[in-house]
Design a protein around this motif. Structure first.
Motif, PDB file in Angstrom:
ATOM      1  N   ALA A 119      39.387 -19.675 -72.344  1.00  0.00           N
ATOM      2  CA  ALA A 119      39.464 -21.028 -72.400  1.00  0.00           C
ATOM      3  C   ALA A 119      40.797 -21.592 -72.806  1.00  0.00           C
ATOM      4  O   ALA A 119      41.373 -22.552 -72.199  1.00  0.00           O
ATOM      5  N   ARG A 120      41.620 -20.795 -73.586  1.00  0.00           N
ATOM      6  CA  ARG A 120      42.974 -21.133 -73.699  1.00  0.00           C
ATOM      7  C   ARG A 120      43.919 -20.996 -72.394  1.00  0.00           C
ATOM      8  O   ARG A 120      44.672 -22.015 -72.274  1.00  0.00           O
ATOM      9  N   THR A 121      43.692 -19.938 -71.925  1.00  0.00           N
ATOM     10  CA  THR A 121      44.468 -19.800 -70.499  1.00  0.00           C
ATOM     11  C   THR A 121      44.132 -21.121 -69.625  1.00  0.00           C
ATOM     12  O   THR A 121      44.958 -21.540 -68.941  1.00  0.00           O
ATOM     13  N   VAL A 122      42.920 -21.266 -69.391  1.00  0.00           N
ATOM     14  CA  VAL A 122      42.704 -22.168 -68.392  1.00  0.00           C
ATOM     15  C   VAL A 122      43.015 -23.665 -68.726  1.00  0.00           C
ATOM     16  O   VAL A 122      43.541 -24.538 -67.921  1.00  0.00           O
ATOM     17  N   GLU A 123      43.106 -23.884 -70.115  1.00  0.00           N
ATOM     18  CA  GLU A 123      43.314 -25.181 -70.484  1.00  0.00           C
ATOM     19  C   GLU A 123      44.966 -25.175 -70.417  1.00  0.00           C
ATOM     20  O   GLU A 123      45.740 -26.442 -69.856  1.00  0.00           O
TER      21      GLU A 123
END
Length: 204
Positions: free
Chosen positions: A72-76
């Motif tokens: 989630a952090r990466t795709v954000e």
């Protein structure tokens, strides 16, 4: 669920000021490189983050939850880098800039992205997150195609269907290319950009 950003995991992603959770996610990313998802344990993550296993469970209930938060952090980050460029008035510039920034993120976090793809069919939260992110990019690609003159509609040759095919083509191409050198990734990006331009009728 906000319409303009990827969904967060149930327990959230990195929160400002939460050094411990940031350390957990950073450690998870490092362990994916060192050990891989299957060999990595909750105990490994806790030890690398400098906390006890029990303390880690205050933040995340399982290894899949940690990885979901990391994804989630990466795709954000990916969406934040790409959103404004996809909204640019000039379709050529939007395509070029979106592809360049996608290369940057795959260079930085390619292992996390590949892990997300690998787990998307077996970890429901990751699958939901990844598919929602893809939907955001499909909508952005659709908008770029329509600004370039591709007609809206539900037919195979119209913008939404073309955007969906382009999105999944780019995902699969980057998945494989990111396992090679940065030069391989740049070459794959150039090919994807060229196909996107052809689809938009912008190669003349």
């Amino acid at each position: 669920m906000p319409a303009d950003r990827p969904a967060r995991s149930r327990r959230g992603t990195e929160r400002k000021g939460d050094v411990r959770e940031r350390a957990i996610l950073d450690t998870c990313e490092a362990l994916l490189s060192q050990k891989g998802y299957d060999a990595m344990t909750v105990g490994d993550i806790a030890q690398g983050a400098g906390i006890t296993r029990g303390a880690l469970y205050f933040y995340f209930g399982s290894k899949p939850e940690v990885v979901t938060a990391l994804v989630a952090r990466t795709v954000e980050h990916l969406w934040e880098r790409s959103r404004a460029t996809a909204e640019a008035d000039d379709p050529r510039r939007a395509i070029a800039t979106a592809m360049r920034r996608t290369v940057e993120l795959w260079n930085e976090h390619g292992l996390v992205m590949r892990t997300a793809i690998d787990l998307s069919l077996t970890v429901p939260e990751i699958g939901e997150l990844w598919n929602h992110t893809a939907d955001l990019f499909i909508a952005a690609i659709t908008a770029v195609l329509e600004r370039a003159g591709v007609r809206a509609g539900a037919e195979p040759e119209q913008a939404p269907a073309m955007a969906r095919a382009l999105c999944w083509m780019i995902e699969r191409t980057f998945y494989h290319a990111s396992q090679g050198s940065p030069e391989v990734l740049r070459e794959a990006s150039s090919t994807c950009e060229h196909i996107w331009l052809i689809s938009a009728g912008l190669t003349a």
